[in-house]
Design an enzyme around this catalytic site. Sequence first.
Site, mmCIF file in Angstrom:
data_model
loop_
_atom_site.group_PDB
_atom_site.id
_atom_site.type_symbol
_atom_site.label_atom_id
_atom_site.label_comp_id
_atom_site.label_asym_id
_atom_site.label_seq_id
_atom_site.Cartn_x
_atom_site.Cartn_y
_atom_site.Cartn_z
ATOM 1 N N HIS A 307 0.817 -1.297 0.089
ATOM 2 C CA HIS A 307 -0.002 -0.053 -0.172
ATOM 3 C C HIS A 307 0.801 1.330 0.177
ATOM 4 O O HIS A 307 1.889 1.287 0.594
ATOM 5 C CB HIS A 307 -0.871 -0.023 1.303
ATOM 6 N N ASP A 364 -8.200 -5.128 0.000
ATOM 7 C CA ASP A 364 -8.620 -6.018 -0.963
ATOM 8 C C ASP A 364 -8.183 -7.467 -0.832
ATOM 9 O O ASP A 364 -8.730 -8.289 -1.872
ATOM 10 C CB ASP A 364 -8.077 -5.485 -2.320
HETATM 11 N N1 CMC Z 1 4.249 -7.513 -4.818
HETATM 12 C C1 CMC Z 1 5.317 -7.704 -5.002
HETATM 13 N N2 CMC Z 1 6.317 -6.444 -4.732
HETATM 14 C C2 CMC Z 1 5.622 -5.565 -4.659
HETATM 15 C C3 CMC Z 1 4.270 -5.373 -4.205
HETATM 16 C C4 CMC Z 1 3.462 -6.489 -4.403
HETATM 17 N N3 CMC Z 1 2.145 -6.306 -4.438
HETATM 18 N N4 CMC Z 1 3.936 -4.277 -4.066
HETATM 19 C C5 CMC Z 1 5.218 -3.491 -3.911
HETATM 20 N N5 CMC Z 1 6.123 -4.166 -4.363
HETATM 21 C C6 CMC Z 1 7.580 -4.044 -4.421
HETATM 22 C C7 CMC Z 1 7.864 -3.102 -5.608
HETATM 23 O O1 CMC Z 1 8.355 -3.964 -6.565
HETATM 24 C C8 CMC Z 1 9.072 -2.263 -5.022
HETATM 25 O O2 CMC Z 1 10.254 -3.298 -4.828
HETATM 26 P P1 CMC Z 1 11.737 -2.510 -5.125
HETATM 27 O O3 CMC Z 1 11.778 -1.439 -3.931
HETATM 28 O O4 CMC Z 1 12.474 -3.463 -4.988
HETATM 29 O O5 CMC Z 1 11.666 -1.734 -6.402
HETATM 30 C C9 CMC Z 1 8.602 -1.850 -3.542
HETATM 31 O O6 CMC Z 1 7.715 -3.125 -3.269
HETATM 32 C C10 CMC Z 1 7.785 -0.605 -3.623
HETATM 33 O O7 CMC Z 1 6.843 -0.580 -4.379
HETATM 34 P P2 CMC Z 1 5.919 0.473 -5.243
HETATM 35 O O8 CMC Z 1 5.424 0.128 -6.396
HETATM 36 O O9 CMC Z 1 7.096 1.692 -5.331
HETATM 37 O O10 CMC Z 1 5.116 1.336 -4.278
HETATM 38 P P3 CMC Z 1 4.014 2.008 -4.268
HETATM 39 O O11 CMC Z 1 3.601 2.880 -3.092
HETATM 40 O O12 CMC Z 1 3.903 2.901 -5.661
HETATM 41 O O13 CMC Z 1 2.595 1.200 -4.774
HETATM 42 C C11 CMC Z 1 0.790 -0.329 -4.669
HETATM 43 C C12 CMC Z 1 1.657 0.755 -3.959
HETATM 44 C C13 CMC Z 1 -0.448 -0.774 -3.699
HETATM 45 C C14 CMC Z 1 0.440 0.107 -5.967
HETATM 46 C C15 CMC Z 1 1.782 -1.584 -4.791
HETATM 47 O O14 CMC Z 1 2.073 -2.216 -3.639
HETATM 48 C C16 CMC Z 1 0.776 -2.828 -5.529
HETATM 49 O O15 CMC Z 1 1.201 -2.737 -6.895
HETATM 50 N N6 CMC Z 1 0.209 -3.642 -4.983
HETATM 51 C C17 CMC Z 1 -0.596 -4.796 -5.419
HETATM 52 C C18 CMC Z 1 -1.850 -4.192 -5.938
HETATM 53 C C19 CMC Z 1 -2.648 -3.841 -4.909
HETATM 54 O O16 CMC Z 1 -3.254 -4.881 -4.038
HETATM 55 N N7 CMC Z 1 -3.439 -2.815 -4.909
HETATM 56 C C20 CMC Z 1 -4.414 -2.360 -3.911
HETATM 57 C C21 CMC Z 1 -4.044 -1.106 -2.967
HETATM 58 S S1 CMC Z 1 -5.298 -1.086 -1.459
HETATM 59 C C22 CMC Z 1 -6.716 -0.435 -2.257
HETATM 60 C C23 CMC Z 1 -6.900 0.893 -2.608
HETATM 61 O O17 CMC Z 1 -6.873 1.817 -1.861
HETATM 62 O O18 CMC Z 1 -6.256 1.196 -3.776
#
Ligand code: CMC
Length: 428
Positions: A307, A364
């Site tokens: 998140h 989710d």
């Molecule tokens: N599985 C594997 N690796 C992950 C995941 C995941 N679900 N989420 C983040 N990472 C890794 C990512 O690869 C990165 O690694 P590194 O630092 O080595 O490059 C690190 O964790 C930070 O991730 P980020 O994408 O920079 O973080 P963000 O804050 O931009 O993204 C997120 C947040 C929710 C989009 C992401 O965690 C994600 O894609 N999760 C899966 C989709 C999901 O469940 N979304 C629902 C969010 S809750 C409902 C809502 O309110 O929207």
Amino acid sequence: MSEIAKFELDGKTYEFPVIEGTENEKAIDISTLRGKSGYITIDPGFKNTGSTQSAITFLDGEEGILRYRGYPIEQLAEQASFTEVAYLLIYGELPSQEKLASFQNSITKHTLVHEDMKQFFEAYPAKAHPMGVLASMVCSLSTFYPESLDPNRSPESKDTTIHRLIAKLPTLAAWSYKNAIRHPFMYPKNDLDYCSNFMHMMFAMPTEEYQIDPVVSSALNKLLILHADHEQNCSTATTRIVGSSQVNLYAAIAAGITALWGPLHGGANQAVIEMLEKIDADGGDVDKWVLKAKDKDDSFRLMGFGHRVYKNFDPRATIIKKACDDILEKMGIEDPLLDIAKKLEKVALEDDYFIARNLYPNVDFYSGIIYRALGIPTEMFTVMFAIGRLPGWIAQWKEMIEGGEPIGRPRQVYTGATKRDYVPLSKR
Ligand code: CMC
């Protein structure tokens, strides 16, 4: 005396006021930066940028705290009704019994959608994703209520538009499902509460009585409350920024719905179930999928994990996980996907990759399992999220409009070609 932040740029010192919220969150107000220095700030994804000051929802991602208008999410999810929470978010205070009755009465009055809109549904292919249908239908409401086109027309007109939208969204959502399965539309039943009425429109048939299961209605009530607001997330920020152009509420909410649809946001609940089904069909080896999620050469991510703001735990996920166990037990359902979800959660939570990046199950991760138990089809999961999030979007839009916020218009750092002369086609 309030704090001052000092920046040194090109040998000059600039001062900016520090503002502090009621929960001691601090921010540097750089709104005069460009005027004073010629510089802008850059922050892709707004990871470190506050777009507004808001009195609606408080969220502390480090501590796992979520409060609507000061009230802890745990108390609201346990004790309140969804319409009560909608009133709280939109009008700022818990309603008295009279005020709630009048609010619910007004919503009940508006549950029907114009008969002409039925033709729109029929024009969509049966395989149309219900989120696409919902966003279009919500925007279409503006064509039936031209008085809504001016969002500042009058407080009464604004309230009517708000109540109409809250009343009609479940009808539009349920009809998008009925249309997909080519079943007759069920009209709303105004003697039912908000959640029961939605279940009636989803699952009743004109040929037989549909019994509302109170366990189902109460589970739905809880899920909708947990989704009702989440401060400046992707869809809410979208709703505010689109609304800041002074477009009507229906159009601003349609934009919020489309932003929610993506798998990184609200679409994750559908993606989680599809992922669990894939793991199940693949033999249920969760270690293999955790390895895939960690592999930087593999685009696979554990859906329902991670998140942007929660870096400890998502309080909504904690409530949902427990609700999931309770509901499945009460309904006597055994879902193999729940077992896979639990195994996956255990493996991921003990894994260094997930620990180092503070990746925890989010709201989710378990909500889809509950929706499945309630009989909601997978493609409708994000629609359910939209019904829950509607009061939050409306509250945030109202705060933005009434606060006279300027139109949202970020700047950029241009990285394209510098000036060059046009070459006529014949010479290229
Ligand atoms: N599985 C594997 N690796 C992950 C995941 C995941 N679900 N989420 C983040 N990472 C890794 C990512 O690869 C990165 O690694 P590194 O630092 O080595 O490059 C690190 O964790 C930070 O991730 P980020 O994408 O920079 O973080 P963000 O804050 O931009 O993204 C997120 C947040 C929710 C989009 C992401 O965690 C994600 O894609 N999760 C899966 C989709 C999901 O469940 N979304 C629902 C969010 S809750 C409902 C809502 O309110 O929207």
